[in-house]
Write an enzyme that holds these catalytic residues in place. Sequence first.
Site, PDB file in Angstrom:
ATOM      1  N   HIS A  42      67.746 -10.717 -13.727  1.00  0.00           N
ATOM      2  CA  HIS A  42      67.994 -10.007 -14.558  1.00  0.00           C
ATOM      3  C   HIS A  42      67.903 -10.924 -15.967  1.00  0.00           C
ATOM      4  CE1 HIS A  42      70.365  -6.865 -11.991  1.00  0.00           C
ATOM      5  NE2 HIS A  42      69.045  -6.689 -12.328  1.00  0.00           N
ATOM      6  N   CYS A  97      70.216 -14.567  -1.881  1.00  0.00           N
ATOM      7  CA  CYS A  97      71.167 -15.530  -1.896  1.00  0.00           C
ATOM      8  C   CYS A  97      72.004 -15.899  -0.596  1.00  0.00           C
ATOM      9  CB  CYS A  97      72.029 -15.283  -3.047  1.00  0.00           C
ATOM     10  SG  CYS A  97      73.764 -16.280  -3.203  1.00  0.00           S
ATOM     11  N   GLU A 127      72.333  -5.434  -5.539  1.00  0.00           N
ATOM     12  CA  GLU A 127      73.041  -6.116  -4.688  1.00  0.00           C
ATOM     13  C   GLU A 127      73.750  -5.292  -3.606  1.00  0.00           C
ATOM     14  OE1 GLU A 127      76.842  -8.799  -4.052  1.00  0.00           O
ATOM     15  OE2 GLU A 127      75.431  -9.586  -5.534  1.00  0.00           O
ATOM     16  N   THR A 165      79.081 -10.092  -5.154  1.00  0.00           N
ATOM     17  CA  THR A 165      79.346 -11.470  -5.331  1.00  0.00           C
ATOM     18  C   THR A 165      79.833 -11.633  -6.704  1.00  0.00           C
ATOM     19  OG1 THR A 165      76.994 -11.636  -5.827  1.00  0.00           O
ATOM     20  CG2 THR A 165      77.889 -12.180  -3.507  1.00  0.00           C
ATOM     21  N   SER A 222      74.896  -7.967 -14.549  1.00  0.00           N
ATOM     22  CA  SER A 222      76.282  -7.560 -14.279  1.00  0.00           C
ATOM     23  C   SER A 222      77.180  -8.582 -14.540  1.00  0.00           C
ATOM     24  CB  SER A 222      76.245  -6.947 -12.703  1.00  0.00           C
ATOM     25  OG  SER A 222      77.495  -6.849 -12.363  1.00  0.00           O
TER      26      SER A 222
END
Length: 285
Positions: A42, A97, A127, A165, A222
């Site tokens: 992002h 990740c 995510e 996360t 985010s």
Amino acid sequence: MKIEIAEFAGFCFGVKRAMDMAWKKLQDSQGNTIYSLGPLIHNNQAVERYQQQGLKIADSVDEVEEGSVVIIRSHGVALSVYDELMSRNVEIIDATCPFVSKIQKIVSKDYAKGKAIIIVGDPLHPEVIGINGWCGNNASIIKELEDVDNMELDSTKEYCIVVQTTMNSDGYASIQKKLEEKLPSAVFNNTICSATCERQEASRKLSEKVELIIVIGGLHSSNTRKLAQVCSANCRTMHIETKDDLDIEEICGYSTIGITAGASTPDWIIEETVEYIKGAHKNRR
């Protein structure tokens, strides 16, 4: 003017790993078309650099050419996406990740055992969308504390609870406390990335000792928005994407400035911002 950069700022491990994997593949492309499923990160400026090297962005598997290369970004994807990609005979570079992969495995395993899944996070974040795809898209998703009261919960069921996360740790703590009251036997997995916690804590500490904090990162990121939220509780806070977004007239009115950055912000953007502020201040002396 004194400028201080937060102890933890910029690329996290998962994002750096994904960006390095993508860059290496672009350099070794051998003429293959290379896609990422959605923007790699992002951060518009970083993504543009990769597009200049030939990376194409596909919003869905349908946009991917047969026999091409597809990079799965650090946010991860639903389990079904892997099957869709393999059916198109593409090479998959999985840059998910490892912390996100861990959540996917927890959800998949517990869902197979018949447990109900709750994901604490933003339902629109890639995510969270990806994690939900590891339990048949049947998870209940909680974004805010008040969402808990609006959910139909069955205390006779077994629940597995995981967290995005990049979730704000204080926000999650409040949600967990309320869920524990309603679901005393639920299993809570605090899957907030350690780097997220470190970044938020470092930014909070810095915001307590400066007059102004500049948070650098994508406006739609985010984790960057959460950093701005944490800092704004203690001092004047600006969320910018690049130095061009700064109000330099206002900036030069402060004597102590803190700089922090989201997990998708490259070092070069942080460095450019610091040098720009220093230059503007010097010219006004």
